[in-house]
Design a protein around this motif. Structure first.
Motif, short mmCIF file in Angstrom:
data_model
loop_
_atom_site.label_atom_id
_atom_site.label_comp_id
_atom_site.label_asym_id
_atom_site.label_seq_id
_atom_site.Cartn_x
_atom_site.Cartn_y
_atom_site.Cartn_z
N LEU A 131 -6.22 21.31 11.14
CA LEU A 131 -5.43 20.80 10.01
C LEU A 131 -3.93 20.87 10.26
N GLY A 132 -3.52 21.44 11.39
CA GLY A 132 -2.10 21.51 11.68
C GLY A 132 -1.33 22.38 10.71
N GLY A 153 -14.55 14.50 17.49
CA GLY A 153 -15.63 14.18 16.56
C GLY A 153 -15.20 14.23 15.11
N VAL A 154 -14.39 15.23 14.76
CA VAL A 154 -13.87 15.30 13.39
C VAL A 154 -13.02 14.07 13.10
N ALA A 155 -12.11 13.74 14.02
CA ALA A 155 -11.24 12.58 13.82
C ALA A 155 -12.05 11.30 13.69
N ALA A 156 -13.07 11.13 14.54
CA ALA A 156 -13.88 9.91 14.51
C ALA A 156 -14.62 9.78 13.18
N MET A 157 -15.15 10.89 12.67
CA MET A 157 -15.88 10.84 11.40
C MET A 157 -14.95 10.47 10.25
N ALA A 177 -6.72 15.92 10.29
CA ALA A 177 -7.47 16.03 11.54
C ALA A 177 -7.83 14.67 12.11
N SER A 178 -7.26 13.60 11.58
CA SER A 178 -7.62 12.25 11.98
C SER A 178 -6.39 11.45 12.38
#
Length: 449
Positions: free
Chosen positions: A123-124, A349-353, A263-264
């Motif tokens: 989440l930065g 994977g998180v970003a792609a979802m 996260a994307s």
């Protein structure tokens, strides 16, 4: 039936349920609901057979579930449970750990510490922050706002733990006029009277208008939103947070689902949110973990640990033990499914979802506009806010869609008028599922069953 055989039977039934999740009605039919009356029995004088109890639970209970674990559930911004997260949850139940501290469960303490670090990285958010894994956004907001009030009072020389609130300097709270009910609930429980809240006006998209922000000072908690629950919009953090910090205020961000945009490739939507003091987010929404998994995140780790401390003579633990960061003392290791989800997906994977769901929401919005619906929001995130031609038609279409069993989404009210809200947040949802809900709503708009 012995213990292991019973667990194997439960696994078999769970496997059968999941194998059919794509074909199940999303909301149970009338027959399944009527069958629930069979559970209305007196407390048995003598124990019933465990295998028979399990059989009854499955045969009568499974048909009466809402299939939020399926691909066509678009209600309440919740996702299906990722396989890795669900599997971790099953193993966690077998472990049966009291995950209050390292002494009670070394494995839980280790993995929850790692999961907390990974959440901050994904989440930065500031790496020095404490992460408490709680039950829900409500419980985690309670923890964060408690820490905020306690810290602001301490800066004024007031010992909250010793003297409580009677006679204490007043801590003011500024909220958006579209503030989420869980934030209001937490504030109410903590004794912030609803009539005493300072309400910040919002713009057409449901974001706080910086030009109309109530005055802030060093006795103020400013509550912002990352993902307004109807429109998916973000408060303008870059304009609001520096102003609050200059005034000495504490900034808390409700990011139950929207914080995961960080996260994307859509991280710009929440630019500047890292400047806040505390944040809440859920795993069981956009990260697609099982329910009962949320996070209280606090930049000032000492503030959260001091506010939530539950050390006793018989049970002392480190500052970062989960019992000292959350509302619960005896607790399950809620961070384990979050660890499993993040490890199985990875950053990519998180970003792609997240990216896929935002694209699907925009695809859905475009289809509904073509069908004559009024899409009320800009669809910057995964929320699609919709009205039909009138109040009555909007309600009727939503009820017909729910009754069809083909999909489920819930009602809302936007700017005083009935609407419905479709949330795209399940890892199971494909473009074909988006097209199917679009077609269903097209048929219902035309009056075709």
């Amino acid at each position: 039936m012995d213990e292991l055989t019973l667990i194997e039977e439960a696994d078999r039934r769970a496997h059968a349920y999941l194998a059919g999740v794509n074909e199940r009605r999303v909301f149970p039919d009338a027959e399944a609901l009527r069958a629930l009356s069979a559970f209305e029995e007196p407390l048995p004088d003598h124990g019933r057979d465990a295998a028979e109890t399990l059989r009854r639970l499955d045969e009568l209970g499974s048909p009466a579930t809402v299939v939020s674990n399926g691909p066509r559930y678009f209600g309440f911004v919740v996702g299906a449970a990722l396989p890795a997260a669900a599997a971790a949850e099953r193993l966690m139940l077998a472990w049966d750990q009291c995950a209050s501290s390292f002494d009670n469960s070394p494995i839980a303490a280790t993995l929850e510490r790692i999961a907390g670090r990974w959440v901050l990285e994904a989440l930065g958010l500031p790496p020095e922050s404490a992460v408490g894994f709680g039950t829900s956004a409500t419980a985690c907001t309670l923890a964060c706002i408690s820490a905020a009030r306690r810290r602001l009072l301490a800066r004024k020389g007031w010992d909250f733990d010793a003297d409580g609130l009677l006679g204490a300097p007043e801590i003011k709270v500024v909220v958006s006029e579209t503030v989420h009910v869980t934030v209001k609930k937490a504030l109410r429980i903590l004794g912030f009277g609803m009539r005493r809240l300072l309400v910040a006006p919002t713009d057409a998209f449901g974001r706080i208008d910086p030009d109309r922000l109530p005055p802030l000072d060093d006795a103020t908690i400013l509550c912002l939103a990352a993902g307004e629950v109807n429109t998916g919009e973000f408060d303008p953090f870059e304009a609001l947070i520096p102003r609050a910090k200059a005034a000495g205020a504490w900034v808390h961000v409700d990011g139950a689902f929207g914080l995961w945009a960080r996260a994307s490739s859509h991280a710009h939507l929440a630019k500047g949110v890292e400047g806040a003091d505390s944040w809440t987010t859920d795993g069981h929404k956009w990260l697609n973990t099982p329910y009962d998994g949320a996070m209280a995140i606090c930049r000032d780790a000492d503030a959260l640990a001091a506010a939530m401390n539950s050390d006793a003579a018989y049970a002392t633990a480190s500052r970062d033990a989960q019992k000292n960061l959350t509302m619960e003392f005896s607790r399950r290791p809620r961070g384990l499914p979050i660890w499993a989800a993040l490890r199985s997906l990875g950053r990519d994977g998180v970003a792609a979802m997240i990216d896929r769901h935002i694209a699907q929401a925009q695809r859905l919005a475009g289809s509904l506009r073509e069908a004559g619906y009024d899409v009320l929001n800009r669809v910057v995130l995964n929320q699609v806010l919709v009205r039909a031609g009138s109040d009555a038609e909007t309600i009727a279409i939503r009820e017909a869609a729910q009754a069809s069993g083909e999909a489920w989404f819930g009602p809302t009210v936007w700017r005083g008028q009935p609407a419905f809200r479709l949330s795209v947040s399940s890892w199971r949802t494909t473009d074909a599922d988006i097209d199917a809900i679009s077609e269903l709503l097209r048929r219902l708009r035309r009056g075709t069953p």
